[in-house]
Write a protein that holds these residues in place. Sequence first.
Motif, short mmCIF file in Angstrom:
data_model
loop_
_atom_site.label_atom_id
_atom_site.label_comp_id
_atom_site.label_asym_id
_atom_site.label_seq_id
_atom_site.Cartn_x
_atom_site.Cartn_y
_atom_site.Cartn_z
N ASP A 1 0.71 -1.09 0.03
CA ASP A 1 0.01 -0.18 0.00
C ASP A 1 0.90 1.31 -0.05
N LEU A 2 0.37 2.51 -0.51
CA LEU A 2 0.91 3.58 -0.30
C LEU A 2 0.17 4.32 0.91
N LEU A 3 0.60 5.17 1.64
CA LEU A 3 0.00 6.15 2.65
C LEU A 3 0.36 7.25 2.63
N ALA A 4 -0.70 8.26 2.49
CA ALA A 4 -0.50 9.71 2.26
C ALA A 4 -1.14 10.50 3.26
N ALA A 5 -0.66 11.48 3.94
CA ALA A 5 -1.16 12.20 5.11
C ALA A 5 -1.12 13.98 4.64
N TRP A 6 -1.73 14.56 5.08
CA TRP A 6 -1.55 16.28 4.90
C TRP A 6 -2.49 16.87 6.01
N PHE A 7 -2.51 18.28 5.96
CA PHE A 7 -3.29 18.68 6.81
C PHE A 7 -4.62 19.30 5.92
N SER A 8 -5.63 19.53 6.70
CA SER A 8 -6.75 20.06 6.35
C SER A 8 -7.23 21.26 7.14
N THR A 9 -7.56 22.36 6.75
CA THR A 9 -7.96 23.68 7.65
C THR A 9 -8.43 24.63 6.80
N ASN A 10 -9.10 25.61 7.44
CA ASN A 10 -9.52 26.68 6.69
C ASN A 10 -8.30 27.97 6.67
N LEU B 1 -5.37 14.54 8.05
CA LEU B 1 -5.96 13.58 7.31
C LEU B 1 -5.01 12.55 6.58
N ALA B 2 -5.56 11.52 6.33
CA ALA B 2 -4.75 10.47 5.52
C ALA B 2 -5.74 9.61 4.42
N SER B 3 -4.94 9.11 3.60
CA SER B 3 -5.83 8.44 2.49
C SER B 3 -4.61 7.13 2.18
N ARG B 4 -5.27 5.99 1.91
CA ARG B 4 -4.35 4.98 1.43
C ARG B 4 -4.64 4.47 0.07
N LEU B 5 -3.86 4.17 -0.76
CA LEU B 5 -3.79 3.48 -1.95
C LEU B 5 -3.53 2.08 -1.91
N ARG B 6 -4.42 1.22 -1.82
CA ARG B 6 -4.29 -0.22 -1.59
C ARG B 6 -3.78 -0.99 -2.82
N ALA B 7 -2.65 -1.82 -2.42
CA ALA B 7 -1.87 -2.66 -3.56
C ALA B 7 -2.83 -3.27 -4.41
N GLY B 8 -2.56 -3.04 -5.76
CA GLY B 8 -3.36 -3.55 -6.92
C GLY B 8 -4.68 -2.58 -7.24
N HIS B 9 -4.91 -1.67 -6.30
CA HIS B 9 -5.72 -0.51 -6.78
C HIS B 9 -5.49 0.62 -7.58
N ASN B 10 -6.41 1.28 -8.07
CA ASN B 10 -5.84 2.51 -8.99
C ASN B 10 -6.53 3.81 -8.30
N LYS B 11 -7.50 3.74 -7.18
CA LYS B 11 -8.00 4.90 -6.54
C LYS B 11 -7.86 5.01 -5.20
N TRP B 12 -7.53 6.18 -4.81
CA TRP B 12 -7.07 6.23 -3.16
C TRP B 12 -8.45 6.24 -2.52
N ASP B 13 -8.36 5.77 -1.27
CA ASP B 13 -9.39 5.75 -0.16
C ASP B 13 -9.86 7.08 0.03
N THR B 14 -10.87 7.33 0.51
CA THR B 14 -11.60 8.58 1.00
C THR B 14 -10.75 9.09 2.13
N ALA B 15 -10.54 10.59 2.41
CA ALA B 15 -9.68 10.89 3.19
C ALA B 15 -10.69 10.51 4.60
N SER B 16 -9.31 10.26 5.69
CA SER B 16 -10.15 10.02 7.04
C SER B 16 -9.14 10.62 7.91
N MET B 17 -9.58 10.47 9.32
CA MET B 17 -8.73 11.14 10.37
C MET B 17 -7.44 10.50 10.44
N PHE B 18 -6.46 11.22 10.71
CA PHE B 18 -4.89 10.68 10.92
C PHE B 18 -4.41 11.06 12.31
N PHE B 19 -4.63 12.26 12.46
CA PHE B 19 -3.84 12.86 13.67
C PHE B 19 -4.85 14.02 13.82
#
Length: 664
Positions: A323-332, A342-360
């Motif tokens: 998998d790939l794991l990406a994280a970034w900040f979300s703010t106004n 927030l974070a999203s995961r690109l799971r092995a064998g997939h071509n679309k990233w997961d929907t963003a969800s809480m990371f920290f």
Amino acid sequence: MNNPRLIIICYLLMQTGLQSIAQQKNSIGVQLVEVKAGTFAMGSNRGKEDADESPVHEVTISKSFNMSATEITNKQYEAFDPGHSRLRGKNGFSLKDDEAVVFVSYEEAVAFCAWLSRKEGKPYRLPTEAEWEYACRAGTVTDYHTGNELPPAMQKLQHTNRTPVPVSLQVAQTEPNAFGLYDMHGNVEEWCYDWYGAYTAGSQTDPVGRQSGMSRVTRGGSHNTPVRFLRSANRQGMLPEDKHWLTGFRIVQAPMPRTKALPAAPPAAHTMQVAQQKFSWNNITEPFFDAPVAYVIKPDSSSGTPYYKHNHCPAITWCPNGDLLAAWFSTNAESGREMVILASRLRAGHNKWDTASMFFCVPDRNTTGTSLLYDQKGMLYHINGLEAAGDWQNLAMVMRKSANNGATWSKPVLIAPEHAKRHQVIAGSLITKEGWMVQLCDADPSSRGGTAMHISKDKGAHWSTPYTLPVTPLFKNGATGGLIAGIHAGVVQLKDGRLLALGRNDNIKVDSTTERMPVSISADLGATWQYAPSVFPPISSGQRLVLRRLNEGPLLLVSFTHSPGKSNVEGMDFTKPDGKVFKGYGMYAALSFDEGKTWPVKKLLTDGTIRQLDGGAWTGVFTMDSTHAEPKGYLAATQTPDNVIHLVSSNLYYRFNLAWLQLP
């Protein structure tokens, strides 16, 4: 508030004269006020940035309790811990006996209560979050117990100051609320018992929060903080080990409610159904460049995931399960206290990233700067900045680890506990050939402040800085200093053990009209750096480069040809397959095969196909074609064992390889 029953309850409380105030002093001079049992409307319905205050729900405090009329003072706390006196006046705050004690962690506040319980043979503890809000409101339903405005006399520098301005924290200098409690709005934040977690709907009796969590609740707001954070309903949080000049506590003398805690928050989407088998990588040798796709996928509003308009400052790593794991900040706002990671995961064998969800997230704290690193021995590392309040100057550094592909993470550990400069984390950490972890951080929030380096020689257990403080930056050609020239720097270790870094700003002039991006070289693992102009054009606002060593050996730089609107010279010269030179604009890659001495390959990061893309953040919509690539973006990259390069900008995910970069 739209619940008629709750309105009637609160109205009756006010109409019956609220409560008679009974007071007593304990053995160390703490004035205790009796808060009688009652029912109130907890929370508020204020909108997105304060969504954690919803839903408004009826809460009954079933038994009376005694609460300290003021926050615990220096004199009172030092009866328990005389050694705390050395922190009096730190950063200019809380010097006198009768000022609220600060620089106290949750564990230390709990230890104080345990000590006082043993001393007096009575149960002392921190208030639950519900008890605190009930006591603060004192029968009111307005933003403050004084109404919907807080009187000027009760305000202490109620705005964010990048450098905190000292102010007296003397307790009980203004009128108490109707229950006889002082300084419930401001002065200092106050620790509560509860683990922070989302509210649940429906009537409740003596709630005690969640079974577990990342942050403990703080309430009341503080000096050097916008006034809206001082409201009765406002919720904040802190890591239990954290302590700074904004937070103290008050106490309750009463048994702990026997209520069962709510379950911990459910796991985030990127941690669910994570494969644990080791991935088998197949080396890709044919040149390829995939069309960029968005990796920042907005979550559905029903998910409860905070998602704001500004998504930026990413980090990315690969996981041993493929998998790939990406994280970034979300703010106004980049200096906002609503910021979450927030974070999203690109799971092995997939071509679309997961929907963003809480990371920290540490509620109502700015968390600028995220780094992800896989040590290629089974351990993922997450390092993040953590502000005392808003803005991004006074950051501590926290670290978490995962040994199961990010399915679960260890509790955050403060690896740089002081909230200070030089802790704004940058993506692109690395492990040296000595086995040392290197984490870069912006040295100063100004645009020309250099980059600081932090080193761990024991897999993150302990961290140090190789330079000697103070460091006075002098980023001139031939000069030597203790910081990397330029903010948001990238660094690589050369084969001879030296470090090479490139950064944004602190540009070096090569003639009267031309500046170049600075290159910094260290022969002593970051203790000192020598500066020189590189061959690359400077970059600026909204841009962050990537510098890393590829699996195949060459050094890779990904940067931008110019800073739109901030450069007299736009674009760079690139060569077509037929040998003709053309002017290209935007993101490019450069390769060095001789440890950074020369960079013979420079390639615009586009395959020539005309596309309209959204770069997000400061980039916005742009057109990619044969001469134009992404014009801005904060970049982060990783390379998987199959030698595929995975690059993210502020919103887009690119995938290509060395063979493609080497094509004319």
